[in-house]
Design an enzyme around this catalytic site. Structure first.
Site, PDB file in Angstrom:
ATOM      1  N   GLN A 133       0.853  -1.180   0.000  1.00 46.65           N
ATOM      2  CA  GLN A 133       0.000   0.000   0.000  1.00 46.65           C
ATOM      3  C   GLN A 133       0.891   1.232   0.000  1.00 46.65           C
ATOM      4  OE1 GLN A 133      -2.784   0.241   3.273  1.00 46.65           O
ATOM      5  NE2 GLN A 133      -3.872   1.947   2.353  1.00 46.65           N
ATOM      6  N   SER A 134       0.682   2.115  -0.979  1.00 49.09           N
ATOM      7  CA  SER A 134       1.512   3.321  -1.074  1.00 49.09           C
ATOM      8  C   SER A 134       0.724   4.586  -0.743  1.00 49.09           C
ATOM      9  CB  SER A 134       2.126   3.437  -2.467  1.00 49.09           C
ATOM     10  OG  SER A 134       1.120   3.499  -3.453  1.00 49.09           O
ATOM     11  N   VAL A 135      -0.591   4.517  -0.847  1.00 50.70           N
ATOM     12  CA  VAL A 135      -1.462   5.643  -0.507  1.00 50.70           C
ATOM     13  C   VAL A 135      -2.379   5.175   0.615  1.00 50.70           C
ATOM     14  CG1 VAL A 135      -3.274   7.181  -1.345  1.00 50.70           C
ATOM     15  CG2 VAL A 135      -1.371   6.556  -2.856  1.00 50.70           C
TER      16      VAL A 135
ATOM     17  N   HIS B 206      -8.620   2.244  -1.295  1.00 51.93           N
ATOM     18  CA  HIS B 206      -9.050   2.300  -2.687  1.00 51.93           C
ATOM     19  C   HIS B 206      -8.981   0.909  -3.297  1.00 51.93           C
ATOM     20  CE1 HIS B 206      -4.704   3.074  -2.627  1.00 51.93           C
ATOM     21  NE2 HIS B 206      -4.652   2.554  -3.837  1.00 51.93           N
TER      22      HIS B 206
ATOM     23  N   HIS C   3      -8.362  -1.229  -6.726  1.00 50.32           N
ATOM     24  CA  HIS C   3      -7.839  -1.221  -8.088  1.00 50.32           C
ATOM     25  C   HIS C   3      -8.711  -2.180  -8.894  1.00 50.32           C
ATOM     26  CE1 HIS C   3      -3.811   0.640  -7.363  1.00 50.32           C
ATOM     27  NE2 HIS C   3      -4.037   0.198  -6.141  1.00 50.32           N
TER      28      HIS C   3
END
Length: 88
Positions: A68-70, A74, A76
């Site tokens: 997870q980068s954000v 969310h 995808h």
């Protein structure tokens, strides 16, 4: 909210994001049930509108080891080609 990924990993790659900030899927609770269901319905309807009748993949990354980068939940949605398994 729905928009295309800025670094697409498939011919069709969009994100489905709730307006209410939730940092990670592992932090949801019973109060989020309706919202999570709504995200899946939006993903399915958008995939249909994008012509993904042959299938698609839903991905939720969670935490450091989940890539997870954000840190705003969310989904995808990836499709438009044959996807491999296992991923990553």
């Amino acid at each position: 909210l729905v928009f295309r990924d800025v670094a697409p990993q498939a011919p069709v790659h969009f994100l489905v994001i709730p307006k209410r900030p939730i940092p990670r899927i592992s932090r949801v609770g019973p109060q989020d049930t309706e919202l999570l269901g709504h995200l899946l319905v939006v993903a399915a309807r958008t995939a249909q509108a994008e012509g993904l009748a042959d299938g698609y993949r839903l991905v939720i990354n969670d935490g450091k080891h989940g890539a997870q980068s954000v840190y705003h939940l969310h989904l995808h949605v990836l499709g438009g080609r044959q996807l491999g398994w296992p991923p990553g």
